[in-house]
Motif scaffolding. Structure first.
Motif, PDB file in Angstrom:
ATOM      1  N   PHE A  91       0.726  -1.368   0.027  1.00 29.26           N
ATOM      2  CA  PHE A  91       0.015   0.007   0.126  1.00 29.26           C
ATOM      3  C   PHE A  91       0.842   1.211  -0.152  1.00 29.26           C
ATOM      4  CE2 PHE A  91      -2.693   3.313   1.587  1.00 29.26           C
ATOM      5  CZ  PHE A  91      -4.103   3.027   0.924  1.00 29.26           C
ATOM      6  N   PRO A  92       0.698   2.233  -0.812  1.00 26.72           N
ATOM      7  CA  PRO A  92       1.527   3.472  -1.157  1.00 26.72           C
ATOM      8  C   PRO A  92       1.793   4.100   0.287  1.00 26.72           C
ATOM      9  CG  PRO A  92      -0.436   3.643  -2.182  1.00 26.72           C
ATOM     10  CD  PRO A  92      -0.528   2.319  -1.779  1.00 26.72           C
ATOM     11  N   ALA A  93       0.790   4.383   1.180  1.00 22.87           N
ATOM     12  CA  ALA A  93       1.199   4.906   2.532  1.00 22.87           C
ATOM     13  C   ALA A  93       1.612   3.977   3.580  1.00 22.87           C
ATOM     14  CB  ALA A  93      -0.274   5.638   2.835  1.00 22.87           C
ATOM     15  N   CYS A 114       2.499  -5.072   7.748  1.00 20.79           N
ATOM     16  CA  CYS A 114       2.654  -3.403   8.089  1.00 20.79           C
ATOM     17  C   CYS A 114       4.001  -3.057   8.273  1.00 20.79           C
ATOM     18  CB  CYS A 114       1.691  -3.498   9.391  1.00 20.79           C
ATOM     19  SG  CYS A 114       0.247  -3.920   9.601  1.00 20.79           S
ATOM     20  N   ASP A 115       4.097  -1.896   8.005  1.00 14.55           N
ATOM     21  CA  ASP A 115       5.481  -1.188   8.028  1.00 14.55           C
ATOM     22  C   ASP A 115       5.811  -0.927   9.434  1.00 14.55           C
ATOM     23  OD1 ASP A 115       5.782  -0.326   5.190  1.00 14.55           O
ATOM     24  OD2 ASP A 115       3.876   0.696   5.592  1.00 14.55           O
ATOM     25  N   LYS A 206       8.850   4.158   0.643  1.00 12.22           N
ATOM     26  CA  LYS A 206       8.264   2.642   0.783  1.00 12.22           C
ATOM     27  C   LYS A 206       8.526   2.004  -0.475  1.00 12.22           C
ATOM     28  CE  LYS A 206       4.590   1.055   2.364  1.00 12.22           C
ATOM     29  NZ  LYS A 206       3.381   0.339   2.839  1.00 12.22           N
ATOM     30  N   SER A 207       8.761   2.644  -1.575  1.00 14.08           N
ATOM     31  CA  SER A 207       9.296   2.196  -2.887  1.00 14.08           C
ATOM     32  C   SER A 207      10.635   1.837  -2.730  1.00 14.08           C
ATOM     33  CB  SER A 207       9.038   2.997  -3.995  1.00 14.08           C
ATOM     34  OG  SER A 207       7.347   2.952  -4.300  1.00 14.08           O
ATOM     35  N   LEU A 208      11.404   2.843  -2.267  1.00 14.51           N
ATOM     36  CA  LEU A 208      12.847   2.477  -2.252  1.00 14.51           C
ATOM     37  C   LEU A 208      13.335   1.495  -1.201  1.00 14.51           C
ATOM     38  CD1 LEU A 208      14.084   6.292  -2.051  1.00 14.51           C
ATOM     39  CD2 LEU A 208      14.720   4.648  -3.776  1.00 14.51           C
ATOM     40  N   THR A 212      15.115  -2.627  -2.260  1.00 12.19           N
ATOM     41  CA  THR A 212      16.579  -3.049  -1.721  1.00 12.19           C
ATOM     42  C   THR A 212      16.343  -4.687  -1.541  1.00 12.19           C
ATOM     43  OG1 THR A 212      15.824  -2.479   0.531  1.00 12.19           O
ATOM     44  CG2 THR A 212      16.987  -0.753  -0.604  1.00 12.19           C
ATOM     45  N   ARG A 213      15.108  -5.067  -1.451  1.00 12.76           N
ATOM     46  CA  ARG A 213      14.936  -6.410  -1.353  1.00 12.76           C
ATOM     47  C   ARG A 213      15.757  -7.219  -2.635  1.00 12.76           C
ATOM     48  NH1 ARG A 213       8.982  -6.797   1.058  1.00 12.76           N
ATOM     49  NH2 ARG A 213       9.503  -5.828   3.115  1.00 12.76           N
ATOM     50  N   GLU A 214      15.476  -6.451  -3.834  1.00 13.48           N
ATOM     51  CA  GLU A 214      15.781  -7.069  -5.092  1.00 13.48           C
ATOM     52  C   GLU A 214      17.335  -6.643  -5.706  1.00 13.48           C
ATOM     53  OE1 GLU A 214      12.587  -6.153  -7.448  1.00 13.48           O
ATOM     54  OE2 GLU A 214      10.947  -6.945  -6.057  1.00 13.48           O
ATOM     55  N   LEU A 215      17.856  -5.829  -4.803  1.00 11.34           N
ATOM     56  CA  LEU A 215      19.111  -5.126  -5.402  1.00 11.34           C
ATOM     57  C   LEU A 215      20.148  -5.420  -4.260  1.00 11.34           C
ATOM     58  CD1 LEU A 215      17.728  -1.741  -6.631  1.00 11.34           C
ATOM     59  CD2 LEU A 215      18.260  -3.744  -7.834  1.00 11.34           C
TER      60      LEU A 215
END
Length: 242
Positions: A91-93, A114-115, A206-208, A212-215
């Motif tokens: 979720f974006p927020a 959840c974050d 959140k996107s960044l 990091t999980r994939e890089l």
């Protein structure tokens, strides 16, 4: 009492989603997931800066409803529940999980999406899959080690041991453990702090963090400098009003 299995309120940019089967300790059914997914879809296009996920009554969520599971209760696809949890995670927020009482197995898998997690001091956490002869299919084997490390995750899963909110904070399963009496106020204050900041900046964060999980580390550092998600729309307005 509301007949909704998941209720939604929105106030001052903060949405609260409440699992609403208190008489069953908010145990999850296929219908619960369908309603949760519908709420997330609706909120995705709303002006929401923070989401709080919680449970009605004395528990967050006791897990998958075992009676309904034994009776064959399921969504249209066996992957649908897992996809709904991923929707919550993506979720974006920012999403805060407010945990009081039971947070077991499927409920824990939901919380792990959840974050930020805040627990009351009488909360109880546990992964009880092995106790019931079940295997995780909603993301436990990935998200639990991300929170507490692989060794601790294995111990919690192999033993099905319950731990308190205090111990959950000690092993970093949750961000904070506060008194049950002060839980609502603490989470409301935390959500207000988040909502006061740039929704665009938090979306980008959140996107960044997810990328990091994939890089590897070097790739992640390079990716951030390339501004892959752009800049927040409110940057100029916020900078000029100082």
């Amino acid at each position: 009492m509301s007949s909704e299995l998941v209720t939604r309120t929105v106030e001052d940019g903060v949405a609260t989603l409440t699992l609403n089967r208190p008489e069953k300790l908010n145990a999850l059914t296929a219908a619960s997931f369908e309603e949760l997914r519908a709420h997330l879809d609706a909120l995705a296009t709303a002006d929401v800066r923070c989401v709080i996920l919680t449970g009605a009554g004395r528990s967050f969520c006791a897990g998958h409803d075992l009676e309904s599971l034994a009776a064959g209760d399921a969504m249209e696809s066996r992957h649908a529940e897992a996809r709904t949890i991923t929707m919550l995670e993506e979720f974006p927020a920012p999403v805060i999980g407010k945990i009081r009482g039971h947070c077991f197995t499927g409920g824990l898998e939901l919380a792990l999406a959840c974050d930020i997690l805040v627990a009351g001091d009488t909360a109880q956490f546990g992964d009880t899959h092995s106790q019931w002869g079940l295997a995780p299919v909603w993301g436990m084997s990935v998200r639990l080690p991300e929170r507490v490390g692989m060794a601790r995750a294995k111990e919690l899963s192999f033993t099905a041991r319950r731990i308190s909110g205090v111990e959950a904070a000690d092993i970093r399963l949750v961000n904070h453990c506060v008194s049950d009496v002060g839980l609502d106020e603490f989470v409301a204050r935390l959500a207000a702090q988040i909502a006061a900041n740039s929704a665009g900046a938090n979306r980008i964060y959140k996107s960044l963090y997810a990328s990091t999980r994939e890089l590897d580390r070097a790739q992640a550092l390079r990716a951030e400098t390339d501004l892959p998600y752009g800049l927040p729309d409110d940057a100029l307005e916020r900078l000029t009003r100082r």
